[in-house]
Design a protein around this motif. Structure first.
Motif, PDB file in Angstrom:
ATOM      1  N   GLU A  84      43.195  40.750  38.311  1.00 38.45           N
ATOM      2  CA  GLU A  84      41.832  40.198  38.281  1.00 38.45           C
ATOM      3  C   GLU A  84      41.231  40.184  39.683  1.00 38.45           C
ATOM      4  O   GLU A  84      40.062  40.550  39.876  1.00 38.45           O
ATOM      5  CB  GLU A  84      41.854  38.777  37.715  1.00 38.45           C
ATOM      6  CG  GLU A  84      42.153  38.711  36.224  1.00 38.45           C
ATOM      7  CD  GLU A  84      42.479  37.308  35.735  1.00 38.45           C
ATOM      8  OE1 GLU A  84      42.509  37.104  34.515  1.00 38.45           O
ATOM      9  OE2 GLU A  84      42.710  36.405  36.570  1.00 38.45           O
ATOM     10  N   GLU A  85      42.033  39.783  40.669  1.00 38.07           N
ATOM     11  CA  GLU A  85      41.529  39.668  42.036  1.00 38.07           C
ATOM     12  C   GLU A  85      41.110  41.026  42.594  1.00 38.07           C
ATOM     13  O   GLU A  85      40.106  41.128  43.314  1.00 38.07           O
ATOM     14  CB  GLU A  85      42.596  39.031  42.944  1.00 38.07           C
ATOM     15  CG  GLU A  85      42.106  38.627  44.315  1.00 38.07           C
ATOM     16  CD  GLU A  85      41.070  37.497  44.282  1.00 38.07           C
ATOM     17  OE1 GLU A  85      40.373  37.329  45.306  1.00 38.07           O
ATOM     18  OE2 GLU A  85      40.945  36.803  43.263  1.00 38.07           O
ATOM     19  N   ARG A 137      46.766  37.573  37.644  1.00 40.86           N
ATOM     20  CA  ARG A 137      45.782  37.044  38.594  1.00 40.86           C
ATOM     21  C   ARG A 137      45.482  38.067  39.704  1.00 40.86           C
ATOM     22  O   ARG A 137      44.350  38.183  40.162  1.00 40.86           O
ATOM     23  CB  ARG A 137      46.279  35.732  39.213  1.00 40.86           C
ATOM     24  CG  ARG A 137      46.545  34.579  38.237  1.00 40.86           C
ATOM     25  CD  ARG A 137      45.329  34.081  37.463  1.00 40.86           C
ATOM     26  NE  ARG A 137      44.948  34.877  36.325  1.00 40.86           N
ATOM     27  CZ  ARG A 137      45.561  34.845  35.131  1.00 40.86           C
ATOM     28  NH1 ARG A 137      46.615  34.090  34.933  1.00 40.86           N
ATOM     29  NH2 ARG A 137      45.108  35.581  34.132  1.00 40.86           N
ATOM     30  N   LEU A 181      46.777  43.775  47.759  1.00 34.10           N
ATOM     31  CA  LEU A 181      47.247  42.595  47.025  1.00 34.10           C
ATOM     32  C   LEU A 181      48.712  42.708  46.605  1.00 34.10           C
ATOM     33  O   LEU A 181      49.461  41.736  46.623  1.00 34.10           O
ATOM     34  CB  LEU A 181      46.357  42.337  45.801  1.00 34.10           C
ATOM     35  CG  LEU A 181      44.929  41.878  46.100  1.00 34.10           C
ATOM     36  CD1 LEU A 181      44.046  42.044  44.879  1.00 34.10           C
ATOM     37  CD2 LEU A 181      44.919  40.432  46.570  1.00 34.10           C
TER      38      LEU A 181
END
Length: 233
Positions: free
Chosen positions: A123-124, A120, A226
């Motif tokens: 993807e972010e 995730r 992130l």
């Protein structure tokens, strides 16, 4: 926990040679982890992020179906493309010029031990990068990767993902279409998903060419934030 990630831009490099290099880095990290466990050595494990562009190549993941490659060996040669069965998850995908491929080879023990979260966040990083270009992207339920207009008849994939992990060490990664020749996707069922289109950033922006170095810079920035990582050369 070592949150430094060594960044290498390999430029334009053959797929098999890059795969072998990934395997080498991957195994080095595994060997350190095994030594730490057996000998309580307390050695720090490194992390890597490779950027690369490949000559035309199709790769099939462990769970993939050969029927999703729609051309034979002779036609592959005519297209100047190669084909490999590889050890990542996922089905079939294409790599080629105009695509930014990212291979994070991370010891997730340095970050978090959660493969779902790992995917995730990858993807972010892509979603936030595209947002800087005014392109609204997101996820498609049950399908890894980054999509535009997901859940509509106009859904199209702009970034494919497939990873391998062992003892929380990752390899393989993502492929973002920036200036990709989309004609090469006509010869596969991308990621094994029937009836879904593929797109590229230059198409979405209506530009002949998008600056790939600038896209990489944005990807690096979002990846570092992130993952709370420090990218080093």
């Amino acid at each position: 926990m070592n949150k430094k990630v060594k960044l290498q831009d390999l430029g334009y490099k053959d797929y098999k040679a890059t795969w072998e290099y990934q395997e080498q880095l991957f195994q080095e990290i595994l060997n350190i982890k095994i030594k730490n466990r057996r000998e309580n050595a307390g050695l720090e494990t490194p992390n890597h992020l490779l950027f690369v562009a490949h000559p035309h190549v199709y790769t099939l993941g462990k769970s993939g179906d050969m029927k999703h490659l729609l051309i034979n060996e002779e036609q592959l040669r005519a297209k100047g493309a190669t084909f490999y069965k590889i050890n990542r998850g996922g089905d079939i995908t294409y790599h080629g010029p105009g695509q930014i491929v990212g291979y994070p080879i991370l010891d997730l023990d340095n970050f978090f031990t959660d493969i779902h979260k790992y995917l995730r966040l990858l993807e972010e990083a892509v979603i936030l990068t595209l947002e800087e270009y005014g392109v609204q992207a997101g996820r498609s339920e049950g399908e890894t990767g980054v999509w535009l207009d997901a859940g509509t008849p106009f859904a199209r994939k702009i970034c494919a993902m497939g990873v391998r992990a062992s003892r929380w060490v990752t390899m393989h990664g993502f492929a973002l279409n920036v200036n990709a020749d989309l004609g090469y996707f006509d010869h596969i069922v991308p990621c094994g998903i029937q009836g879904k289109a593929v797109t590229s950033l230059h198409v979405e922006l209506g530009q002949e060419q998008v600056d790939e170095t600038a896209v990489k810079d944005r990807l690096k920035k979002h990846f570092a934030i992130l993952f709370e990582a420090e990218l080093v050369s």
